[in-house]
Design a protein around this motif. Structure first.
Motif, PDB file in Angstrom:
ATOM      1  N   UNK A 164      10.238 121.997  11.961  1.00  0.00           N
ATOM      2  CA  UNK A 164      10.074 121.535  13.337  1.00  0.00           C
ATOM      3  C   UNK A 164      11.164 122.152  14.201  1.00  0.00           C
ATOM      4  N   UNK A 212       6.335 124.121  13.681  1.00  0.00           N
ATOM      5  CA  UNK A 212       5.821 123.060  14.550  1.00  0.00           C
ATOM      6  C   UNK A 212       6.742 122.957  15.755  1.00  0.00           C
ATOM      7  N   UNK A 213       6.144 123.095  16.916  1.00  0.00           N
ATOM      8  CA  UNK A 213       6.962 123.134  18.121  1.00  0.00           C
ATOM      9  C   UNK A 213       7.027 121.771  18.802  1.00  0.00           C
ATOM     10  N   UNK A 214       8.255 121.271  18.972  1.00  0.00           N
ATOM     11  CA  UNK A 214       8.467 120.041  19.738  1.00  0.00           C
ATOM     12  C   UNK A 214       9.019 120.442  21.096  1.00  0.00           C
ATOM     13  N   UNK A 222      19.725 116.082  20.780  1.00  0.00           N
ATOM     14  CA  UNK A 222      19.763 114.740  20.197  1.00  0.00           C
ATOM     15  C   UNK A 222      18.785 114.630  19.030  1.00  0.00           C
ATOM     16  N   UNK A 223      17.591 115.224  19.207  1.00  0.00           N
ATOM     17  CA  UNK A 223      16.603 115.177  18.126  1.00  0.00           C
ATOM     18  C   UNK A 223      17.098 115.958  16.915  1.00  0.00           C
ATOM     19  N   UNK A 272      20.245 116.359  16.127  1.00  0.00           N
ATOM     20  CA  UNK A 272      21.305 115.545  15.540  1.00  0.00           C
ATOM     21  C   UNK A 272      20.706 114.439  14.689  1.00  0.00           C
ATOM     22  N   UNK A 280      15.165 114.713  13.572  1.00  0.00           N
ATOM     23  CA  UNK A 280      13.728 114.737  13.838  1.00  0.00           C
ATOM     24  C   UNK A 280      13.217 116.162  13.970  1.00  0.00           C
ATOM     25  N   UNK A 281      14.085 117.090  14.370  1.00  0.00           N
ATOM     26  CA  UNK A 281      13.703 118.505  14.357  1.00  0.00           C
ATOM     27  C   UNK A 281      14.719 119.249  13.515  1.00  0.00           C
TER      28      UNK A 281
END
Ligand SMILES: Nc1ncnc2c1ncn2[C@@H]1O[C@H](COP(=O)(O)OP(=O)(O)OP(=O)(O)O)[C@@H](O)[C@H]1O
Ligand SMILES: Nc1ncnc2c1ncn2[C@@H]1O[C@H](COP(=O)(O)OP(=O)(O)OP(=O)(O)O)[C@@H](O)[C@H]1O
Ligand SMILES: [Mg+2]
Ligand SMILES: [Mg+2]
Lengths: 266, 295, 224, 248, 248
Positions: free
Chosen positions: A134, A155-157, A167-168, A170, A173-174
């Motif tokens: 991600x 997978x692109x967020x 933050x993600x 850290x 989540x990505x």
């Protein structure tokens, strides 16, 4: 808002030169949320872009105090220039052909490249390692597009701001954040993230940062290029770097004055 | 409380015990859930001092939150005034006797109610400059977008309000010799505004919140400054969002409280929307009315 | 319309609205269930339940949806670890559905509550006076009448929900508004036609929906 | 007409709405088959009195006994009690979304568990008795006020109540419809139904009531046979009230 | 009391609501200072008749003349006419968002362009005349029905009308408040006001009316002095109607 035509001064000169001469002030569009490059720390703006903008303004005869800073985001830079909301844009503004149809570019004053920011202990070593991972970037940005087309297995967020990507990252989540290396370096250098992230250091694109101005302001563009040339030789360019991104210990790049644009002349 | 009067019998002793037990059980469950959330946030380090320290420092407030809040309030206040005016104008327009006023007013209202505000603001900022050959400041893109959307919703609220005023009120006004526009202006609109006060205020709350959509054109409102810009500096996006959410909740609650107070005051002064008498005319069946919860 | 002649763009346009419809559909169901439950809480004789319902409505109605969606990602998913799918897009989709639902439920709750309020107290009293129990009164007399009064406001809530689905774009789902933004970014010369197509599509979906609910409400209205 | 022990007994009943003392130490007993008319100025507590008898309003102190047992406080027992006390409201309160016949059969079917067919038959008979059998399949809003009120009476009668409470049953009616409702009530009274009737129809009070009760400020001020009450009210309040409503 | 040419003249007036023939060839003239009471069963067209006189309802055929000129169809002229015909409604229809005094002065100030101070003074005098001067600063909802209706009469009088129309002015009132409104109306009649009154108060009809008009099914069935009408109604319909409302 800015005066649409930049004001034609008494000398008759048009574009930013004319405006700088007659009004002794400029409206410059910069980023507000990119540490090291253009960040708004309260009422002040700081960063490498800001210093470059100050150099240009000074070369045009405008005092730094007479610059009106205007926050831009990636999507509104062309409209701002076209509509005259700002006179100049110095905002991590990659020169490319699509944009050249709408605005004129001086510079480049810096050559960035798309890169990845990952956790310090990550094994991702380049864009090839992104398959099934991600990766985060800003909605609709060029880096996001490039990931989509060149690395469709990632997978692109997308978020509306890099700080959310960070933050993600850290929080796990990505797995990576992607955009220009210099922007990533700016974030990685922030004190709250000390030691947590690393910039992979393998750029997979070339992003020459230019200074945007009105399409028909050829004189202004050439003048800005001259100012940049002078800055490269008189040490103010290096000083600008050292005062901002240079603080992380990275040595100042060379400003290759042979690569400056031709300001749209054919 | 009026609801309970409809639904429930007055509780007897057993009902009171049952209610007490339910209270305790549900309360304990809720507390447990909240504790779990707290613990998880703790585990994720979201309560760490360095994330929250910025909120103890003056510049955070003076440089980020307050300027953002000011823009938010300013845009909201302008939008409120304009959308109230727009609402009244188009409500009256839709009630006009002339089809060439009624139909266009209806089309405008229906269109702006159907288009997402996000699209509207975006278009006003990026598209309208091509039409007017000049820039549209982000502030006005946000305010005009808010006005068109909320004004349309308010127009419908006013229209429903005006139609809910018993026919007797306007008949009495005609009977003392008022003209149609006097009846509208002096009798119907003021009463509709009061009758619809709760709906109007919830719509204004919606409007205030919707200023947050200004992020799409980089309008430096509370969300942009207090969350995005602040956290770009301090890396505390979750903490910043919690603080900003709390500010929104407080302000909107104040607005609602103010409205309730006004509502109670007008009621205490004896204003009551007259009851519909069983006139044989075809006033619409009174449905429930609520604001439209855009963003 | 040269922009939409490009199949990639056409695909993006279609999938953008498909996301909107999916978000609307899933959230509508969840929000309805949750909203009715909250309304039941808010009118219940149990103070804690009433307080909970009121707090819910106050908190979610007074927070920008943008922030609520944000918290779904960074609170629910990042911090509380509630992932809803391994696929990134589906995960964001469901997080968006959660955000839209908890937000919309607050409005559904208020609509249902005011619908119950339109039932004259005398109706329930008459029901009680012939010996109907609480649940019978609710089921046979109050809810059928409240249900009809609630159709129109629920219609408005549904329409608003559909438009609000655009805000899920903030956590990266390529729904219609993000697609429009993208298209405008890369086709700066066609801003107006692109906007008209997207706005027109929304209007084409929502204006008839509005009229349908108006018609339904009129048909079902209880004559008093 | 009073026979055996009284059907409804109120003893020292007090009720407050917040600071307002709406029923002030009210004691009253109504015998089986007795018809009691309650009159008094607006706000004197007549409706409240009426509503406490089937506990649509709970009381703060005192006791109310119906048919020998104190009023249950809640639940099934209360519902059963209510089904034994018919109530007719000023504003009819017919279920707006049900036909007239459905209004009448709802109670027997849902509360008493009667067979729908049987309830229907009895319902039609009742509608016939109140003179609106031909309106059975209409909705309340399609009927005149007088017809609606008669339907409401039929609905109450369908539960075969031991007593009936009427709260100003005719005051929302057009004058020429008052008569038809009063006729139904008079015939009920003649058939021996126990009735408590709040009304301003002095004609009805005079010829159908066994007793007239005059209330003022939550207190039961007078309680006398109608002839005596109208000819010679004892209290000033009653005299004043009667002079107001009888002169024009 | 009739003097000179009649003030209100209806000639062959017809009105339909869709298929419903609500006014069927009605002809009627009301002289200056005359008090005409209109009675009849519900739905017979009494209210409609009343409302056509100040054109709150337009008519389909026939003519209506007020003070020698035909009713204007719209615009300023119609508004002026209406300001010369006071109207009092069954449901009072006081402007709910204005105080009693504002209700009374609104017409004079906004329609007649009177000075607020002058209107205020006259308004207070009128409120005094109807006996509610002390309620001037309250809002309608704070008053009893009887007080509201008297305020509505004052509001109509404030326009110094040439005639007054009353549409069931007392039928929404609690019985003990009917008297106070009828008193005000009686005193108006005595002062020579031209009045058309739809009412079921037979007492008022008997002692204050010059003529009683009985309507049924949109037709003007009888038109006679009250004594004659009550003693000896000619039509079956009138007899039937009177028997209904006088017996209970
Ligand atoms: N639910 C309530 N809450 C508070 N006060 C109430 C309530 N119901 C009635 N009251 C007050 O109690 C008093 C008595 O009311 P009640 O309806 O019993 O009088 P009433 O004699 O029936 O009058 P009316 O002839 O106007 O019907 C009134 O002052 C009324 O305002
Ligand atoms: N606006 C309207 N649209 C359709 N029908 C109407 C309208 N107003 C009145 N009617 C019908 O016209 C007839 C006469 O009505 P009107 O109100 O004049 O009767 P009324 O004699 O005043 O009766 P009431 O004593 O009930 O007031 C009635 O059948 C009524 O239903
Ligand atoms: Mg009562
Ligand atoms: Mg009438």
């Amino acid at each position: 808002g800015g005066d649409g035509d930049g004001g034609s001064g008494s000398s008759g000169a048009k574009g930013i030169i004319g405006k700088a001469q007659s009004q002794k002030k400029l409206v410059i569009g910069v980023k507000a949320d990119q540490p090291g490059l253009g960040i708004q720390t309260g009422s002040q703006y700081e960063g490498f872009d800001i210093e470059i903008a100050k150099i240009v303004a000074k070369g045009l005869g405008v005092d730094a105090n007479n610059i009106e800073w205007k926050t831009t985001v990636s999507a509104n830079r062309e409209p701002f220039i076209q509509q005259g909301t700002v006179d100049l844009v110095v905002a991590t503004y990659t020169i490319n052909d699509e944009r050249k149809k709408k605005v004129n570019f001086a510079g480049p004053y810096f050559i960035a490249g798309q890169d990845l920011l990952v956790k310090a202990d990550s094994t991702i070593a380049g864009p090839e390692g992104l398959d099934g991972k991600k990766v985060c970037s800003v909605t609709g940005s060029t880096p996001a597009k490039r990931i989509q087309t060149e690395h469709p297995k990632a997978q692109l967020q997308q978020f509306d701001a890099y700080s959310k990507c960070i933050t993600a990252l850290e929080g796990g989540q990505v797995d990576a954040v992607t955009t220009d290396d210099i922007i990533l370096a700016g974030y990685a250098a922030q004190s709250q993230y000390a030691g947590k992230f690393k910039v992979v250091g393998k750029t997979f694109s070339t992003e020459p940062y230019g200074i945007g101005l009105k399409k028909d302001d050829k004189d202004g563009c050439e003048k800005v290029n001259e100012i940049l040339k002078a800055a490269a030789s008189d040490g103010s360019y290096k000083a600008a770097w050292d005062a901002t991104l240079g603080k992380s210990g990275k040595a100042a790049p060379e400003l290759d004055t042979t690569k400056l644009t031709n300001c749209g002349s054919v | 409380m009026s609801t309970s009067a409809v639904l429930y019998d007055h509780p007897g002793p057993r009902a009171r015990v049952r209610n007490a037990v339910l209270s305790v059980v549900f309360g304990v469950g809720l507390a447990a859930l909240l504790w779990w959330v707290y613990a998880k946030f703790d585990q994720a380090g979201q309560w760490e001092g360095n994330l929250w320290k910025p909120f103890a420092e003056a510049p955070t407030w003076t440089q980020f939150i307050w300027p953002g809040l000011r823009q938010t309030l300013f845009a909201a206040a302008t939008g409120m005034v304009l959308s109230l005016a727009f609402g009244i104008l188009f409500a009256v327009g839709r009630l006009s006797d002339h089809w060439w006023v009624r139909v266009p007013a209806g089309v405008v209202v229906e269109f702006f109610r159907a288009v997402p505000l996000l699209l509207m603001i975006f278009f006003i900022f990026y598209g309208v400059p091509f039409l007017i050959q000049g820039p549209v400041p982000a502030f006005w893109a946000v305010v005009i977008g808010l006005t068109l959307y909320n004004g349309s919703v308010l127009a419908e609220a006013f229209r429903a309000g005006i139609r809910s005023i018993p026919g007797g009120q306007s008949e009495a006004a005609y009977a003392v010799g008022m003209r149609k526009n006097q009846v509208m202006r002096l009798i119907l609109v003021p009463q509709a505004a009061r009758a619809m006060l709760p709906v109007i205020v919830s719509q204004l709350v919606v409007l205030l919140k919707d200023t947050a959509l200004g992020y799409i054109v980089a309008f430096p409102e509370l969300l942009q400054r207090g969350v995005n810009d602040l956290s770009a500096n301090r890396g505390n996006v979750v903490a910043a969002a919690i603080v900003v959410a709390a500010i929104y909740i407080v302000i909107n609650s104040l607005l609602t409280t103010l409205a309730n107070w006004l509502d109670r005051r007008t009621r205490r002064r004896g204003f009551r929307v007259p009851k519909q008498t069983a006139a044989p005319d075809s006033t619409p069946a009174g449905g429930a009315t609520v604001a439209e919860p855009q963003g | 319309m040269h922009v939409f002649a490009d199949p990639t763009n056409l695909d993006a346009y279609l999938s953008g609205f498909l996301w909107i419809l999916k978000l609307t559909g899933a959230s509508a169901v969840l929000a309805l269930v949750l909203g009715v439950l909250l309304a039941a809480f808010r009118v219940s004789p149990v103070p804690v339940l009433r307080g909970f319902g009121a707090a819910w409505v106050n908190i979610f109605r007074n927070t920008p949806l943008t922030l609520i969606i944000f918290f779904c990602y960074f609170g629910l998913y990042s911090t509380l670890g509630v992932g809803l799918s391994d696929d990134l897009n589906l995960n964001n989709f469901w997080l968006g559905v959660v955000g839209l639902s908890v937000y919309t439920a607050a409005f559904v709750c208020e609509a249902v509550r005011s619908g119950v309020n339109t039932v004259p107290a005398g109706q329930a009293e008459a029901a009680r006076a012939i010996g109907l129990t609480f649940f019978q009164t609710l089921r046979i007399v109050v809810l059928p009448q409240a249900g009809r009064a609630v159709v129109a406001p629920l219609g408005s809530v549904l329409i608003a929900l559909c438009k609000n689905a655009t805000i899920v774009g903030t956590i990266g789902l390529m729904e219609a508004s993000s697609v429009m933004k993208d298209l405008i970014n890369s086709n700066g010369d066609a801003v107006i036609p692109i906007f008209l197509v997207f706005a027109g599509t929304f209007a084409a979906i929502l204006v008839p929906t509005g009229y349908f609910f108006g018609w339904l409400a009129n048909r079902l209205a209880v004559k008093r | 007409m009073t026979t055996g022990e009284p059907l409804i007994v109120l003893d020292g009943v007090n009720k407050w709405f917040g600071p307002l003392h709406v029923l002030d130490d009210v004691s009253l007993s109504v015998g089986r088959g007795e018809v009691v008319v309650v009159i008094g100025p607006s706000g004197s507590g007549k409706s409240t009195l009426c509503r406490t008898i089937n506990r649509l309003e709970p009381i703060n102190s005192g006791t109310i006994t119906f048919d020998g047992t104190p009023l249950p406080a809640e639940g099934k027992a209360l519902a059963r009690l209510r089904s034994e006390v018919g109530m007719v409201f000023q504003s009819f309160n017919l279920f707006a979304h049900k036909t007239i016949l459905e209004n009448v059969t709802l109670g027997p079917v849902k509360v008493r568990g009667e067979k729908p067919a049987a309830a229907r038959e009895r319902g039609l008979a009742l509608l016939d008795r109140v003179g609106i059998a031909n309106q059975a399949d209409k909705y309340p809003a399609q009927l005149s006020g007088g017809q609606q009120q008669r339907a409401a009476i039929a609905r109450a009668l369908a539960m075969q109540p031991k007593a009936m409470l009427f709260d100003e049953p005719t005051s929302a009616l057009d004058p020429e419809m008052v008569g038809e409702v009063l006729d139904v009530m008079t015939s009920l009274a003649r058939d021996g139904m126990t009735m408590v009737v709040v009304t301003h129809e002095m004609g009805f009070a005079r010829h159908a009531a066994n007793r007239v009760i005059f209330m003022a400020d939550g207190r039961l001020v007078e309680d006398a046979p109608p002839a005596e009450f109208f000819a010679n009210p004892r209290s000033e309040r009653a005299k004043d009230f009667l002079s107001k409503i009888l002169t024009h």
